[in-house]
Design a protein around this motif. Structure first.
Motif, PDB file in Angstrom:
ATOM      1  N   LEU A  77       0.811  -1.212   0.000  1.00  0.00           N
ATOM      2  CA  LEU A  77       0.000   0.000   0.000  1.00  0.00           C
ATOM      3  C   LEU A  77       0.850   1.271   0.000  1.00  0.00           C
ATOM      4  O   LEU A  77       0.563   2.218  -0.723  1.00  0.00           O
ATOM      5  CB  LEU A  77      -0.930  -0.003   1.208  1.00  0.00           C
ATOM      6  CG  LEU A  77      -1.904  -1.184   1.242  1.00  0.00           C
ATOM      7  CD1 LEU A  77      -2.824  -1.080   2.432  1.00  0.00           C
ATOM      8  CD2 LEU A  77      -2.723  -1.225  -0.027  1.00  0.00           C
ATOM      9  N   LYS A  81       1.251   4.988  -2.714  1.00  0.00           N
ATOM     10  CA  LYS A  81       1.225   6.413  -2.370  1.00  0.00           C
ATOM     11  C   LYS A  81       2.320   7.148  -3.126  1.00  0.00           C
ATOM     12  O   LYS A  81       2.107   8.248  -3.641  1.00  0.00           O
ATOM     13  CB  LYS A  81       1.462   6.595  -0.874  1.00  0.00           C
ATOM     14  CG  LYS A  81       0.210   6.470  -0.047  1.00  0.00           C
ATOM     15  CD  LYS A  81       0.527   6.789   1.422  1.00  0.00           C
ATOM     16  CE  LYS A  81      -0.691   6.553   2.282  1.00  0.00           C
ATOM     17  NZ  LYS A  81      -0.365   6.512   3.704  1.00  0.00           N
ATOM     18  N   VAL A 125      -6.654  -4.237  -4.017  1.00  0.00           N
ATOM     19  CA  VAL A 125      -6.492  -3.177  -3.035  1.00  0.00           C
ATOM     20  C   VAL A 125      -5.566  -2.077  -3.571  1.00  0.00           C
ATOM     21  O   VAL A 125      -5.791  -0.891  -3.348  1.00  0.00           O
ATOM     22  CB  VAL A 125      -6.047  -3.757  -1.677  1.00  0.00           C
ATOM     23  CG1 VAL A 125      -4.691  -4.399  -1.754  1.00  0.00           C
ATOM     24  CG2 VAL A 125      -6.067  -2.702  -0.606  1.00  0.00           C
ATOM     25  N   ASP A 157      -3.177 -10.709   8.237  1.00  0.00           N
ATOM     26  CA  ASP A 157      -3.211 -10.672   6.770  1.00  0.00           C
ATOM     27  C   ASP A 157      -2.475 -11.894   6.256  1.00  0.00           C
ATOM     28  O   ASP A 157      -1.261 -12.024   6.398  1.00  0.00           O
ATOM     29  CB  ASP A 157      -2.523  -9.384   6.299  1.00  0.00           C
ATOM     30  CG  ASP A 157      -2.387  -9.308   4.788  1.00  0.00           C
ATOM     31  OD1 ASP A 157      -2.722 -10.302   4.104  1.00  0.00           O
ATOM     32  OD2 ASP A 157      -1.942  -8.266   4.288  1.00  0.00           O
ATOM     33  N   LEU A 171      -8.062  -7.666   7.113  1.00  0.00           N
ATOM     34  CA  LEU A 171      -7.620  -7.024   5.872  1.00  0.00           C
ATOM     35  C   LEU A 171      -8.155  -5.606   5.792  1.00  0.00           C
ATOM     36  O   LEU A 171      -7.460  -4.680   5.372  1.00  0.00           O
ATOM     37  CB  LEU A 171      -8.074  -7.837   4.656  1.00  0.00           C
ATOM     38  CG  LEU A 171      -7.361  -9.175   4.473  1.00  0.00           C
ATOM     39  CD1 LEU A 171      -7.940  -9.921   3.274  1.00  0.00           C
ATOM     40  CD2 LEU A 171      -5.869  -8.977   4.271  1.00  0.00           C
ATOM     41  N   THR A 188      -6.058  -3.475   7.938  1.00  0.00           N
ATOM     42  CA  THR A 188      -4.762  -3.190   7.315  1.00  0.00           C
ATOM     43  C   THR A 188      -4.888  -2.077   6.284  1.00  0.00           C
ATOM     44  O   THR A 188      -4.080  -1.144   6.245  1.00  0.00           O
ATOM     45  CB  THR A 188      -4.232  -4.463   6.625  1.00  0.00           C
ATOM     46  OG1 THR A 188      -4.229  -5.519   7.570  1.00  0.00           O
ATOM     47  CG2 THR A 188      -2.819  -4.253   6.104  1.00  0.00           C
ATOM     48  N   TYR A 189      -5.918  -2.199   5.447  1.00  0.00           N
ATOM     49  CA  TYR A 189      -6.098  -1.191   4.403  1.00  0.00           C
ATOM     50  C   TYR A 189      -6.429   0.166   5.026  1.00  0.00           C
ATOM     51  O   TYR A 189      -5.837   1.185   4.703  1.00  0.00           O
ATOM     52  CB  TYR A 189      -7.214  -1.630   3.460  1.00  0.00           C
ATOM     53  CG  TYR A 189      -7.663  -0.548   2.502  1.00  0.00           C
ATOM     54  CD1 TYR A 189      -6.898  -0.237   1.385  1.00  0.00           C
ATOM     55  CD2 TYR A 189      -8.836   0.168   2.724  1.00  0.00           C
ATOM     56  CE1 TYR A 189      -7.289   0.764   0.515  1.00  0.00           C
ATOM     57  CE2 TYR A 189      -9.230   1.172   1.866  1.00  0.00           C
ATOM     58  CZ  TYR A 189      -8.459   1.468   0.758  1.00  0.00           C
ATOM     59  OH  TYR A 189      -8.843   2.454  -0.096  1.00  0.00           O
ATOM     60  N   ARG A 217      -5.871   1.278   7.904  1.00  0.00           N
ATOM     61  CA  ARG A 217      -4.794   1.848   8.694  1.00  0.00           C
ATOM     62  C   ARG A 217      -3.985   2.841   7.858  1.00  0.00           C
ATOM     63  O   ARG A 217      -3.565   3.881   8.350  1.00  0.00           O
ATOM     64  CB  ARG A 217      -3.871   0.744   9.188  1.00  0.00           C
ATOM     65  CG  ARG A 217      -3.402   0.919  10.599  1.00  0.00           C
ATOM     66  CD  ARG A 217      -2.573  -0.261  11.040  1.00  0.00           C
ATOM     67  NE  ARG A 217      -3.303  -1.221  11.855  1.00  0.00           N
ATOM     68  CZ  ARG A 217      -3.687  -0.973  13.105  1.00  0.00           C
ATOM     69  NH1 ARG A 217      -3.424   0.165  13.671  1.00  0.00           N
ATOM     70  NH2 ARG A 217      -4.354  -1.870  13.794  1.00  0.00           N
ATOM     71  N   SER A 218      -3.772   2.513   6.593  1.00  0.00           N
ATOM     72  CA  SER A 218      -3.002   3.465   5.798  1.00  0.00           C
ATOM     73  C   SER A 218      -3.867   4.480   5.062  1.00  0.00           C
ATOM     74  O   SER A 218      -3.361   5.500   4.642  1.00  0.00           O
ATOM     75  CB  SER A 218      -2.080   2.748   4.818  1.00  0.00           C
ATOM     76  OG  SER A 218      -2.446   1.434   4.616  1.00  0.00           O
ATOM     77  N   TYR A 219      -5.148   4.198   4.876  1.00  0.00           N
ATOM     78  CA  TYR A 219      -5.907   5.118   4.025  1.00  0.00           C
ATOM     79  C   TYR A 219      -7.185   5.702   4.618  1.00  0.00           C
ATOM     80  O   TYR A 219      -7.700   6.680   4.104  1.00  0.00           O
ATOM     81  CB  TYR A 219      -6.223   4.433   2.688  1.00  0.00           C
ATOM     82  CG  TYR A 219      -5.031   4.446   1.791  1.00  0.00           C
ATOM     83  CD1 TYR A 219      -4.791   5.532   0.969  1.00  0.00           C
ATOM     84  CD2 TYR A 219      -4.106   3.421   1.818  1.00  0.00           C
ATOM     85  CE1 TYR A 219      -3.684   5.582   0.166  1.00  0.00           C
ATOM     86  CE2 TYR A 219      -2.987   3.463   1.016  1.00  0.00           C
ATOM     87  CZ  TYR A 219      -2.776   4.546   0.196  1.00  0.00           C
ATOM     88  OH  TYR A 219      -1.677   4.605  -0.585  1.00  0.00           O
ATOM     89  N   LYS A 220      -7.724   5.075   5.624  1.00  0.00           N
ATOM     90  CA  LYS A 220      -9.023   5.549   6.121  1.00  0.00           C
ATOM     91  C   LYS A 220      -9.000   5.606   7.641  1.00  0.00           C
ATOM     92  O   LYS A 220      -9.714   4.866   8.318  1.00  0.00           O
ATOM     93  CB  LYS A 220     -10.142   4.600   5.655  1.00  0.00           C
ATOM     94  CG  LYS A 220     -10.269   4.457   4.172  1.00  0.00           C
ATOM     95  CD  LYS A 220     -11.148   5.531   3.598  1.00  0.00           C
ATOM     96  CE  LYS A 220     -11.058   5.464   2.087  1.00  0.00           C
ATOM     97  NZ  LYS A 220     -11.736   6.548   1.417  1.00  0.00           N
TER      98      LYS A 220
END
Lengths: 596, 843
Positions: free
Chosen positions: A87, A91, A120, A167, B594, B597-598, B600-603
């Protein structure tokens, strides 16, 4: 010597595997015409250095850059990003593009994901509204040969993702990577797994065989006879111990990355100008192959003998008249001189660490912790490390070992040491401690401690008879036989059944499968009886065992496996598969949340 | 002899023979069919026949409806389907079958309607455009994959590709009068790769393309009829004065010319293979070749010529015939008076059957050329439509093979296989009269495609299996058709019926069939089918599209493929309100983790909502702590007083949340301490006017105070945070050593007996490389071992050895020697000591 290892002596045709990946990468470059800028995620860059020489990339019209937060400086109108689907990297890419757009620079962007694109990541591009400007692709690199008997899946966050984040992407990746190997080398008939992730991989392998079957008719005998899957979680003790083999020490002290170490040029006998040199370390170096897995004490002796023998020969050449053939032998020996010099330099450097009393102090305390002797001394040792504010990784490594062998610390000690850590190193380490707790590496005592039972049953603590001529893997840690490798030994000899009682004491389920039975409808079935899975192949060939560590493996453990297969009367070779080569520090580094 | 009767049916055109076997006699399903009263379209490769009553002629209606119908038959006249022909848009200008067997009907207003073989409309009509609509289509010419239309205003429009129907306009030919005749050269045969239209205008031809018009063959005409050969290279044309000309399509020369008896242009003109041209006038069919007298056939009923790659099929009211040049192998066997090896072999079989010794004689005669004789028999068998004659020829070949071991057996088997397939599809019921050459050109997979298109699934399946082709396409089509055709069958019953067949084919995509079921409005059946799909990557997206989100989530989770889980996750996220979404994923650990995890970095904020709604207060607290640390990284935000700044507020919020949970007392206290520390550090910075305290740890703060000489402040921190005496001694000793305050250090050591011993003092001195100072404290160390090590570290070997010997520690002793071995003097000390103590097993 190149950093890309020669795979000629590999027990499997790994070079074809590597060539395939090379070709795929070059095709990506070739299919994008003209000059282009290839921006590689630095971690992936390390991986690629094991796969393909950078010159070959440049020959295909690619300018190379490392991916970072800073915008890419290039004249090229085509920019290719080659990245793991992580992720944070997305960015960077979006910010680069947005930067170009704001400056009015028009470029074509390609993003190639390794090994595959993910929903994702695309989601992030969509949210940042750059999705339309990208051409997405995949570079299906699932496995990289690190050496002739080591394969890496290059998943360095696997352990943290599985144990802390929940995960499990890496589990899917490992299963697919093994399935890909099966396409090349046949369906592996015997599977033994221990641990949550490992049993899941075994399950996935079966469903993959149903979804996308490897045609078993094409292959006479599967080249890999047995697959042993082990979760790192099953044995976290071993990586927390300081490695004492030559290669292990190199990794602990100098950090071996992608088959090489980077050291000051002065260490290697060069100028003292602060420059760094890269020293490749793989089995293409004959001397290294010989000594990498020996206990470091022995390595020093071996090197001394080699050097002395050359010195003697040299003296003889000077003094007496020798026949031409003798001279030839001598010159041949001289050829190995650079190798000897290289390792003498490295060994000398390592010795400057190993001769420190603090080093021995640490080994002593490790041994004490492993043997569960004298709780107080161990506790005070760790307390003192904290008070001295020694590097936090060193502290945590011993603390984790301490917690693991004691199956947790008494509540009072647990809270006390945690508080001392926060006081000494700062409160920003709260998440680190929380992560360790979630991963089960640091906890308060709640259950009965089984460590002694396990060490006794599996003979993990062995009285040292001498490191120079060992007959058991315990030489690796000067008296401690790594738990993981003991499990492998049992798995091969007689399966899990013989150690059913003990294996239940270790985390996660276990599984024993026989696959690829001619009856196509039952692809797998559990083998009821304990039986030796190493059915000797009729023509006297050695059978091959793939040992996969999910969550990483240490050099010391690889050394132990190599030691085993070199023992007389043992008819199998090992290939090691791992999510990444790790040691205690690198494992803890992924769990320690830093301020950045 | 039988062979004579075979050749008796042949007609000779110069040196070539032609035959015209009847393929089928036609019943038209018991109804009458008068070709004269109908517009007819016949598909090549033995395809279906479409007919619509021609309303441009005045016809007498018999016992039939006045409404026109679109009728579709097989080549054997078997009715396949019919539908009312009631398309608006004016007169039907033309119709033809495309390569993929869709009937394309072009009407006057430029609308192109498409029908499948079951006379069902496929998709909306394709319009040739407004201009075409206004002008009206006067004539059109089809080819396998496109159509060209000429309007009343002499403009040309074209659909170059039926699969991607985009009409385009060709160049304006610039003519006032309607062309005399029209032909097209298919795109695959033109230089430009685009269609080329030939217009017979005046005494020349205009070749019209998309971007230009070219005048060709001036003075050659006027031309009344044109036909382009199968390979696009030649043009057969009929002139106003009754001549047939064959010319290359570049009009470079006249290849041959034949003057007919009549100047009346023929109704139809067609190529028969590449060797001859057929001209049809009422009741007479004339076959003209480059040499010799033409052959004439008479018909007392109307016919329709259907050009094939290797001949022409002739459709009449009563029969379907195939006019074809007799293949060379057949001529060599059945030709009158033929003495070829093949003829002798065929004859030998005849003798053998009659038990005549002449069989052997024949064989002897042809012994050396037996392989070619066998080959000819096999080849001739392939070209036969008559099954008994196929059999005889193959028996002849097989008889010859008995004497010719080197002849490849595969050739024979191959031909048997092909003939089995051909005979099966030629069956009257199926009615696909393919010749072997047509079959080879069409290929087996396309044939199978045509069969399933005509709902001949069983035959298609048998052929697939017989030819070892993957039956997936057949079964898949069958399943879809079955679903379409069975709206009345309950889901469970239909599912059973489908599964029964689907299991025949391993690896078939259940997802694709389920998608069809869903499109047919049978969502429940779709859900049942998709459950059988093996590949989660196909199954999960489909489950989402039929609204089975929960199942999709389960399947995605089971698959272990986190990417699929994300796919479902984002889908649910978009379609459900936040709280429902939280509820759904909270029940599924993998999806939940999951998402976290997502997010955490974006929302971040959304994640907080999630944690709050699911009672994970400690995780919210950690998020708050993270935010507070981010302030520290951001220099803009950390300006100004942290006391009033947001950092402490965030930490205090976190502390509150931690304390609301039972298990996180430790974290709650830590957060409390952190807030306290920040305040204290702020005070220190204010009082010392030095911005060096913020964000260092408690220990570091103490050290800094001591280094600055501010012992009171250090003491205050110590008491505030209840720093243990042990730690205090380490910190203070090191801090004093850092500023080399040896006096202070000594004073400190004498304050009282240090609670943890003198180790901190020794270490601090050694670390500062101050041996003399270290020596003050080393003797005070309690353990001999510690003393020995300390001495060793400052290089005092003798003292180290002495201390070690007090401890009788052989391991330590050995190590010491190793460390100091370089120095021979020290080495000797060790030797003497070792002798004295007689250690075992030491170097």
């Amino acid at each position: 010597m190149a950093q890309i290892p020669s795979l000629d002596n590999a027990p499997l045709n790994l070079s074809s595997l590597r060539e395939q990946s090379q070709k795929e990468l070059l095709n990506i470059l070739k299919n994008i015409r003209g000059k282009k800028c290839l921006v590689i995620d630095p971690k992936l860059g390390g991986t690629l250095s094991l796969l393909i020489p950078t010159s070959l990339l440049k020959e295909n019209g690619a300018e190379l850059r490392h991916l970072s937060a800073d915008p890419v400086q290039t004249e090229c109108s085509k920019v290719i990003y080659l990245v793991f689907p992580q992720l944070n990297l997305m960015k960077f890419i979006t910010s680069h593009i947005q930067n170009d757009v704001s400056k009015g620079v028009q470029r074509e962007y390609f993003v190639y994901f390794v090994p595959r694109r993910t929903v994702v990541c695309e989601k992030i591009f969509e949210e940042e509204k750059v999705h339309q400007m990208l051409t997405l692709g995949e570079f299906p690199l699932y496995v990289v040969p690190l050496d002739e008997d080591v394969l890496s899946f290059e998943l360095d966050l696997s352990l943290k993702e599985c144990l802390v984040d929940g995960d499990t992407s890496s589990i899917w990746h490992v299963a697919n990577a093994i399935h890909k190997l099966e396409f090349a080398f046949g369906v592996i008939p015997n599977v033994r797994a221990k641990g949550k992730a490992s049993t899941k991989v075994a399950d996935l392998l079966n469903s993959l065989q149903v979804e996308d079957p490897v045609n078993m008719g094409d292959m006479a005998i599967p080249e890999i006879n047995t697959l042993i899957l082990l979760d790192r979680e099953v044995d976290m003790v071993t990586p927390m111990c300081f490695q004492l083999t030559y290669e292990g020490l190199l990794d602990e002290i100098l950090q071996v990355n992608n088959g090489s170490v980077e050291v000051d040029a002065s260490i290697m006998g060069g100028q003292q100008d602060g420059k760094k040199v890269k020293v490749p370390l793989n089995s293409s170096d004959k001397l290294y192959k010989e000594i990498r897995d020996l206990n470091f004490e022995v390595v020093v002796q071996v090197l001394r003998e080699k050097a002395t023998s050359i010195q003697q020969d040299y003296a003889e050449v000077k003094s007496t008249s020798q026949s031409v053939s003798e001279l030839k032998d001598f010159v041949k020996k001289l050829n190995s001189l650079p190798e000897i010099a290289r390792h003498v330099n490295l060994a000398q450097h390592l010795q400057s660490f190993t001769c420190k009393p603090s080093f021995h102090g640490r080994l002593d305390i490790e041994q004490t912790i492993l043997e569960l002797q004298n709780y107080e001394i161990c506790f005070e040792y760790i307390e003192e490390m904290i008070h001295k504010q020694e590097p936090i990784v060193n502290v945590l490594r011993l603390l984790v070992l301490f917690s693991l062998t004691n199956s947790g610390l008494p509540r009072k000690n647990f809270d006390y040491l945690r508080r001392e850590i926060l006081h000494s190193y700062g409160f920003e380490h709260m998440p680190s401690l929380y992560n360790l707790e979630k991963a089960g590496l640091l906890k308060k005592q709640e259950t009965k401690n089984n460590w002694l039972t396990i060490t006794k049953a599996l003979q993990l603590i062995v009285d040292q008879t001498g490191t120079s001529n060992p007959n058991d893997i315990s030489y690796i840690f000067s008296g401690y036989a790594p738990l993981s490798i003991r499990l492998v030994q049992h798995a091969i000899r007689s399966g899990w059944r013989s150690i059913e009682e003990i294996i239940r004491l270790l985390p996660g389920p276990h599984l024993d499968l026989k696959r690829g039975v001619s009856n196509a409808n039952s692809i797998s079935e559990t083998v009821p009886g304990a039986q030796s899975i190493i059915d000797r192949v009729a023509d006297g060939r050695r059978s091959l065992v793939l040992v996969v560590f999910i969550g990483g493996v240490t050099f010391a453990e690889i050394a132990a496996l190599r030691f085993l297969s070199a023992q007389e009367g043992i008819g199998y070779d090992f290939i090691v598969g791992t999510t990444k080569i790790v040691n205690g520090n690198t494992i803890l580094d992924t769990l320690i949340s830093t301020k950045n | 002899m039988s062979s004579v009767s075979v050749a008796a049916e042949w007609e000779q055109l110069h040196d070539r023979f032609y035959r015209k076997p009847e393929l089928y006699s036609l019943q038209w399903g018991g109804a009458r069919m008068d070709l004269a009263r109908h517009r007819v379209a016949c598909a090549p490769f033995g395809g279906p026949v479409a007919a619509i009553r021609d309303d441009s002629k005045i016809v007498q209606l018999f016992a039939e409806s006045a409404r026109r119908k679109l009728l579709i038959f097989s080549s054997s006249g078997h009715p396949l389907a019919s539908a009312a022909w009631d398309r608006p848009g004016g007169r039907l200008v033309g119709m033809a079958w495309s390569d993929d067997l869709l009937l394309h009907c072009l009407v006057q207003d430029g609308s192109l309607y498409r029908y499948n073989i079951r006379a069902e409309l496929v998709g909306p009509p394709v319009s040739l455009g407004k201009e075409c609509f206004e002008q009206g289509v006067a004539e059109c010419v089809f080819w396998g994959n496109g159509v060209v239309a000429i309007t009343e205003s002499n403009q040309i429009f074209c659909v170059p590709d039926f699969k991607n129907p985009r009409p385009c306009k060709l160049a304006d030919p610039g003519i006032d009068e309607f062309p005399l005749c029209v032909a097209v050269i298919e795109p695959q045969y033109t230089m430009s790769g685009a269609v080329e239209v030939l217009l017979g205008v005046g005494d020349y031809v205009l070749a019209v393309e998309e971007d230009g018009v070219q005048q060709l063959g001036v003075g050659i005409g006027p031309l009344q009829r044109m036909a382009v050969s199968q390979n696009g290279k030649y043009l057969a044309t009929f002139t106003h004065d009754g001549r047939l000309l064959v010319i290359p399509t570049d009009f470079s020369r006249i290849i041959f010319e034949y003057t007919c008896e009549s100047a009346l242009p023929p109704e139809q003109i067609a190529w028969c293979g590449l060797d001859s041209v057929l001209l049809y006038w009422d009741e007479m069919l004339l076959m003209v070749g480059p040499h010799g007298e033409p052959v004439c056939y008479y018909y007392d009923e109307p016919i329709k010529l259907i050009p094939e790659c290797d001949g022409v099929r002739i459709l009449s009211n009563s029969s379907m015939e195939f006019l074809q040049r007799v293949p060379d192998s057949t001529v060599s066997i059945f030709g009158i008076g033929s003495m070829s090896p093949a003829a002798l072999l065929y004859d030998a079989l005849d003798h053998f059957d009659k038990r005549s010794a002449k069989a052997d004689e024949n064989l002897r005669l042809i012994h050396s050329s037996l392989p070619e004789a066998i080959e000819a028999c096999i080849d001739a068998a392939g070209h036969e439509f008559d099954i008994s004659r196929q059999r005889t020829l193959l028996r002849a070949a097989s008889y010859g093979r008995a004497f010719c071991s080197q002849f490849p057996r595969e050739r024979f088997q191959e031909m048997c296989k092909v003939l089995r397939v051909l005979n099966a599809v030629r069956n009257h019921e199926i009615g696909t009269p393919l010749s072997i050459q047509q079959y080879k050109m069409l290929t087996a997979p396309v044939l199978i495609g045509r069969l399933i298109n005509a709902n001949q699934h069983l035959l298609a399946l048998r052929i697939s299996e017989y030819l070892k082709l993957n039956p997936e396409v057949v079964i898949m089509h069958w399943a879809c058709e079955k679903i379409t055709a069975s709206p009345a069958i309950p889901d469970a019953v239909l599912l059973e019926q489908l599964l029964d067949k689907l299991k025949l084919c391993k690896g078939i995509s259940y997802a694709a069939i389920a998608a069809h079921a869903d499109n047919s409005g049978r969502r429940k059946l779709a859900a049942m089918l998709v459950d059988h799909e093996l590949q989660p990557s196909k199954q999960v997206p489909l489950l989402l599209s039929i609204g089975e989100e929960d199942t999709a989530l389960v399947k995605a989770t089971e698959s272990g493929d986190t990417d699929l889980v994300y796919l479902v996750l984002f889908h649910i996220w978009q379609t459900k309100p936040a709280l429902d979404f939280f509820g759904t994923i909270n029940a599924r650990p993998l999806a939940r983790d999951l998402f976290v995890t997502y997010a955490r970095s974006y929302k971040h904020e959304f994640l907080k909502d999630f944690f709050l709604s699911t009672g994970r207060l400690q995780d919210v607290a950690f998020l708050l702590l993270k935010e507070s640390w981010e302030f520290e990284k951001n220099p803009m935000a950390s300006r100004g007083s942290p006391l009033h700044g947001p950092r402490i507020r965030l930490i205090e919020q976190a502390q509150k949340l931690f304390s609301e949970t039972k298990e996180h007392n430790f974290e709650a206290r830590a957060a409390e301490e952190q807030a306290k520390l920040l305040r204290l550090q702020h005070e220190l910075e204010v009082s010392t006017k030095q911005a060096i305290f913020m964000d260092s740890s408690i220990s570091d703060t103490i050290r800094t105070c001591i280094v600055l000489g501010n012992h009171r402040a250090a003491m205050k921190v110590k008491t505030e945070f209840k720093v243990s005496e042990k730690r205090w001694y380490w910190l203070k000793a090191f801090a004093l050593a850092t500023v080399r305050d040896w006096e202070g250090l000594e004073k400190f050591s004498k304050e009282k007996r240090p609670p943890g011993g003198y180790k901190p003092f020794v270490e601090a001195c050694i670390e500062a490389d101050e041996k003399a100072e270290a020596l003050k404290y080393i003797p005070k160390l309690a353990e001999p071992r510690e003393r020995s090590e300390a001495y060793a570290r400052i290089g005092m070997a003798k003292e180290a050895a002495d201390a070690a010997s007090q401890d009788k520690d052989s391991e330590l002793f050995g190590r010491l020697k190793q460390t100091l071995a370089q120095n021979t003097a020290t080495s000797s000390i060790f030797d003497t000591l070792r002798d004295r103590l007689s250690f075992q097993g030491v170097y």
